[in-house]
Design a protein around this motif. Sequence first.
Motif, PDB file in Angstrom:
ATOM      1  N   THR A   1       0.828  -1.308   0.042  1.00 31.34           N
ATOM      2  CA  THR A   1       0.029   0.039  -0.006  1.00 31.34           C
ATOM      3  C   THR A   1       0.802   1.226   0.074  1.00 31.34           C
ATOM      4  O   THR A   1       0.147   2.207  -0.054  1.00 31.34           O
ATOM      5  N   TRP A   2       2.253   1.217  -0.083  1.00 28.85           N
ATOM      6  CA  TRP A   2       3.005   2.356   0.258  1.00 28.85           C
ATOM      7  C   TRP A   2       2.678   3.437  -0.898  1.00 28.85           C
ATOM      8  O   TRP A   2       2.858   4.350  -0.450  1.00 28.85           O
ATOM      9  N   GLU A   3       2.485   3.021  -2.073  1.00 32.37           N
ATOM     10  CA  GLU A   3       2.105   4.066  -3.298  1.00 32.37           C
ATOM     11  C   GLU A   3       0.734   4.732  -3.055  1.00 32.37           C
ATOM     12  O   GLU A   3       0.297   5.713  -3.767  1.00 32.37           O
ATOM     13  N   GLN A   4      -0.030   4.619  -1.925  1.00 26.10           N
ATOM     14  CA  GLN A   4      -1.502   5.173  -1.987  1.00 26.10           C
ATOM     15  C   GLN A   4      -1.542   5.747  -0.415  1.00 26.10           C
ATOM     16  O   GLN A   4      -2.343   4.953   0.403  1.00 26.10           O
ATOM     17  N   PRO A   5      -0.947   6.763  -0.145  1.00 21.81           N
ATOM     18  CA  PRO A   5      -1.006   7.218   1.360  1.00 21.81           C
ATOM     19  C   PRO A   5      -2.527   7.847   1.496  1.00 21.81           C
ATOM     20  O   PRO A   5      -3.228   8.390   0.564  1.00 21.81           O
ATOM     21  N   ASN A   6      -2.967   7.728   2.559  1.00 25.26           N
ATOM     22  CA  ASN A   6      -4.483   8.435   2.932  1.00 25.26           C
ATOM     23  C   ASN A   6      -4.286   9.858   2.987  1.00 25.26           C
ATOM     24  O   ASN A   6      -3.055  10.424   3.130  1.00 25.26           O
ATOM     25  N   PRO A   7      -5.033  10.660   2.308  1.00 22.03           N
ATOM     26  CA  PRO A   7      -5.309  12.044   2.490  1.00 22.03           C
ATOM     27  C   PRO A   7      -5.108  12.535   3.874  1.00 22.03           C
ATOM     28  O   PRO A   7      -5.627  11.883   5.020  1.00 22.03           O
ATOM     29  N   LEU A   8      -5.090  13.989   3.919  1.00 24.82           N
ATOM     30  CA  LEU A   8      -4.712  14.558   5.218  1.00 24.82           C
ATOM     31  C   LEU A   8      -6.085  15.190   5.885  1.00 24.82           C
ATOM     32  O   LEU A   8      -6.232  15.580   6.737  1.00 24.82           O
ATOM     33  N   GLY A   9      -6.718  15.534   4.971  1.00 22.53           N
ATOM     34  CA  GLY A   9      -8.415  16.251   5.091  1.00 22.53           C
ATOM     35  C   GLY A   9      -9.287  15.368   5.767  1.00 22.53           C
ATOM     36  O   GLY A   9      -8.884  14.152   5.957  1.00 22.53           O
ATOM     37  N   ARG A  10     -10.149  15.895   6.315  1.00 23.14           N
ATOM     38  CA  ARG A  10     -11.367  15.263   6.917  1.00 23.14           C
ATOM     39  C   ARG A  10     -12.258  14.434   6.149  1.00 23.14           C
ATOM     40  O   ARG A  10     -12.141  14.655   5.004  1.00 23.14           O
ATOM     41  N   SER A  11     -12.886  13.473   6.653  1.00 26.15           N
ATOM     42  CA  SER A  11     -13.867  12.605   5.914  1.00 26.15           C
ATOM     43  C   SER A  11     -13.120  11.674   4.821  1.00 26.15           C
ATOM     44  O   SER A  11     -13.769  11.308   3.953  1.00 26.15           O
TER      45      SER A  11
ATOM     46  N   PRO B   1      -9.047  14.328   0.455  1.00 25.94           N
ATOM     47  CA  PRO B   1      -8.075  15.499   0.493  1.00 25.94           C
ATOM     48  C   PRO B   1      -8.732  16.729   0.883  1.00 25.94           C
ATOM     49  O   PRO B   1      -9.642  17.045   0.498  1.00 25.94           O
ATOM     50  N   ALA B   2      -8.073  17.462   1.630  1.00 29.57           N
ATOM     51  CA  ALA B   2      -8.375  18.989   2.104  1.00 29.57           C
ATOM     52  C   ALA B   2      -8.040  19.965   0.867  1.00 29.57           C
ATOM     53  O   ALA B   2      -7.202  19.593  -0.084  1.00 29.57           O
ATOM     54  N   PRO B   3      -8.978  20.798   0.677  1.00 29.06           N
ATOM     55  CA  PRO B   3      -8.641  21.764  -0.442  1.00 29.06           C
ATOM     56  C   PRO B   3      -6.953  22.357  -0.360  1.00 29.06           C
ATOM     57  O   PRO B   3      -6.595  22.782   0.735  1.00 29.06           O
ATOM     58  N   GLY B   4      -6.550  22.491  -1.189  1.00 30.33           N
ATOM     59  CA  GLY B   4      -5.032  22.872  -1.348  1.00 30.33           C
ATOM     60  C   GLY B   4      -4.098  21.964  -1.070  1.00 30.33           C
ATOM     61  O   GLY B   4      -2.962  21.966  -1.127  1.00 30.33           O
ATOM     62  N   GLU B   5      -4.509  20.587  -0.685  1.00 29.81           N
ATOM     63  CA  GLU B   5      -3.630  19.683  -0.487  1.00 29.81           C
ATOM     64  C   GLU B   5      -2.646  18.946  -1.593  1.00 29.81           C
ATOM     65  O   GLU B   5      -1.719  18.957  -1.570  1.00 29.81           O
ATOM     66  N   THR B   6      -3.343  18.919  -2.720  1.00 26.43           N
ATOM     67  CA  THR B   6      -2.921  18.665  -3.962  1.00 26.43           C
ATOM     68  C   THR B   6      -1.657  19.587  -4.222  1.00 26.43           C
ATOM     69  O   THR B   6      -0.704  19.149  -4.675  1.00 26.43           O
ATOM     70  N   GLU B   7      -2.077  20.869  -4.214  1.00 27.47           N
ATOM     71  CA  GLU B   7      -1.254  21.907  -4.635  1.00 27.47           C
ATOM     72  C   GLU B   7      -0.021  22.090  -3.460  1.00 27.47           C
ATOM     73  O   GLU B   7       1.095  22.082  -4.256  1.00 27.47           O
ATOM     74  N   ALA B   8      -0.342  21.804  -2.356  1.00 29.41           N
ATOM     75  CA  ALA B   8       0.860  21.657  -1.455  1.00 29.41           C
ATOM     76  C   ALA B   8       1.924  20.601  -1.523  1.00 29.41           C
ATOM     77  O   ALA B   8       3.116  20.771  -1.328  1.00 29.41           O
ATOM     78  N   ILE B   9       1.226  19.269  -1.850  1.00 26.01           N
ATOM     79  CA  ILE B   9       2.409  18.240  -2.406  1.00 26.01           C
ATOM     80  C   ILE B   9       3.089  18.730  -3.429  1.00 26.01           C
ATOM     81  O   ILE B   9       4.334  18.477  -3.616  1.00 26.01           O
TER      82      ILE B   9
ATOM     83  N   ASN C   1      -8.908  21.401   7.727  1.00 26.50           N
ATOM     84  CA  ASN C   1      -9.787  21.819   6.768  1.00 26.50           C
ATOM     85  C   ASN C   1      -9.265  22.180   5.395  1.00 26.50           C
ATOM     86  O   ASN C   1     -10.028  21.870   4.622  1.00 26.50           O
ATOM     87  N   ARG C   2      -8.107  22.874   5.432  1.00 27.06           N
ATOM     88  CA  ARG C   2      -7.619  23.463   4.138  1.00 27.06           C
ATOM     89  C   ARG C   2      -5.882  23.744   4.175  1.00 27.06           C
ATOM     90  O   ARG C   2      -5.602  24.057   5.438  1.00 27.06           O
ATOM     91  N   PHE C   3      -5.390  23.767   3.044  1.00 24.21           N
ATOM     92  CA  PHE C   3      -4.054  24.237   3.086  1.00 24.21           C
ATOM     93  C   PHE C   3      -3.992  25.289   2.204  1.00 24.21           C
ATOM     94  O   PHE C   3      -4.752  25.722   1.241  1.00 24.21           O
ATOM     95  N   ASP C   4      -3.351  26.417   2.446  1.00 17.88           N
ATOM     96  CA  ASP C   4      -2.918  27.615   1.681  1.00 17.88           C
ATOM     97  C   ASP C   4      -1.486  27.992   1.801  1.00 17.88           C
ATOM     98  O   ASP C   4      -0.773  27.600   2.640  1.00 17.88           O
TER      99      ASP C   4
ATOM    100  N   SER D   1      -5.126  25.267   8.001  1.00 17.55           N
ATOM    101  CA  SER D   1      -6.416  25.654   8.898  1.00 17.55           C
ATOM    102  C   SER D   1      -7.013  24.379   9.422  1.00 17.55           C
ATOM    103  O   SER D   1      -7.281  23.335   8.582  1.00 17.55           O
ATOM    104  N   ALA D   2      -7.330  24.335  10.391  1.00 15.70           N
ATOM    105  CA  ALA D   2      -8.094  23.140  11.157  1.00 15.70           C
ATOM    106  C   ALA D   2      -9.128  23.358  12.033  1.00 15.70           C
ATOM    107  O   ALA D   2      -9.091  24.754  12.544  1.00 15.70           O
TER     108      ALA D   2
END
Length: 445
Positions: A158-168, A171-179, A281-284, A293-294
């Motif tokens: 499962t190494w190539e499939q990390p869990n997202p950081l956002g709730r539910s 991925p949180a808004p902005g998570e993909t961009e921050a990566i 909740n989100r990354f900026d 932001s949490a």
Amino acid sequence: MLETTTQNLPVVIIGAGPVGLAAAAHIHERGLTPLVLEAGETIGHAVRKWGHTRLFSPWRFNIDSAAGRLLESNGWQTPDADALPTGHELIDNYLSPLATALGDVIRTGSHVVAVSREGIDKTRSANRDATPFLVRIADSDGSSEDVLARSVIDASGTWEQPNPLGRSGLPAPGETEAIAAGSIVKPLPAVIGADRDRFAGRHVLVVGAGHSAANTLLDLGELAREEPTTRISWAVRSADVSSVYGGEGNDELAARGALGTRLRRLVETGVIDIHTSFVINRFDNANGRLRVSAAGPTGDEDLDVDVLVPATGFRPDLSILSELRLDLDPAVEAPSQLGPLIDPEFHNCGNVAPHGERLLSHPEANFYIVGMKSYGRAPTFLMATGYEQVRSIAAALAGDRAAADDVHLDLPETGVCTTDLGGSCEAPAAPQPVTIGGPPSSTCC
């Protein structure tokens, strides 16, 4: 026994990690033909990602029985049973010699993109069990190839499939961009090694409550001792972190217990600033830094950091199996009979019942998911568990039903065994400070 139409075909094993290579050794020992397909350019591709760190389980838990017999027949010397190997040592002293002993049955640079049945799709039932599997491979040179198999064992991890950081679970808004910007790095970075410059003198946030988080935090604590301007924050969704400390002095694996004790000390002395009930909740972007932001225990909370290390676990990629008839637990995405036994809300990796081919079977006859991936989203896996899984499956494929059903597993039970190292309870450990007059010592989780 399998139908005669497939008897001359290989057993395809997806993944050349510890469990995949153990499966090949058991299949070989049973007189069947294994074919190992590894997406990476080398065996142990995922292990190399965290090879700088040390396992908490000693060698005696990390060597498969059939693999050991094959290696010893080739003159291999067994490592010290009580020593704790690093990931690189696991590869150099065990997996690489094992791959050599297995010979040309291993193909690296072979990415499996789909598994189906030859000539029929998921909806076709007539003669399905006697129809060979079709395994589609995308090779590193861009070409594709179809391989027929009598059985398929998915040990791709499962190494190539990390869990997202956002709730539910999203991925949180902005998570993909921050990566993409590098503000969120890969799990288990070499904090006091090759990646040191990325963290020294920076404000680092670690998110997660498993052993991988503990490992990274301990590395950061050592870095902060050497580089005092390094600031460490630790965020978890739970209301407290006591479960991460585990069994400490009462743990059957002393190295795992010592990790909890050291981590507790760093928190209590203020080296690590902890944020509980922290739901992102989100990354900026905030003036070149990452604003997290949490929702916190007293309301909304913003945390500005230089870099974030995710340690929130992994999940299985089931997309390559969409044409197969699977029976998966709806919660943890493990085989349905195994799911209730490994649900992390009720079990740790030391009290999971021994299980083999019967519990790992699916409506798709002679197809199995093993190793970390067999545990789905449950972060409670030990390599020894995977070794017993593939021993049982190899026996069943060879027609030895009695051996397949005679499953045994002796695991250390005390101590919390949850982690987020791709689902493995062998979460690597951080090195302790160098002892004056002697070499560095190590502990694990």
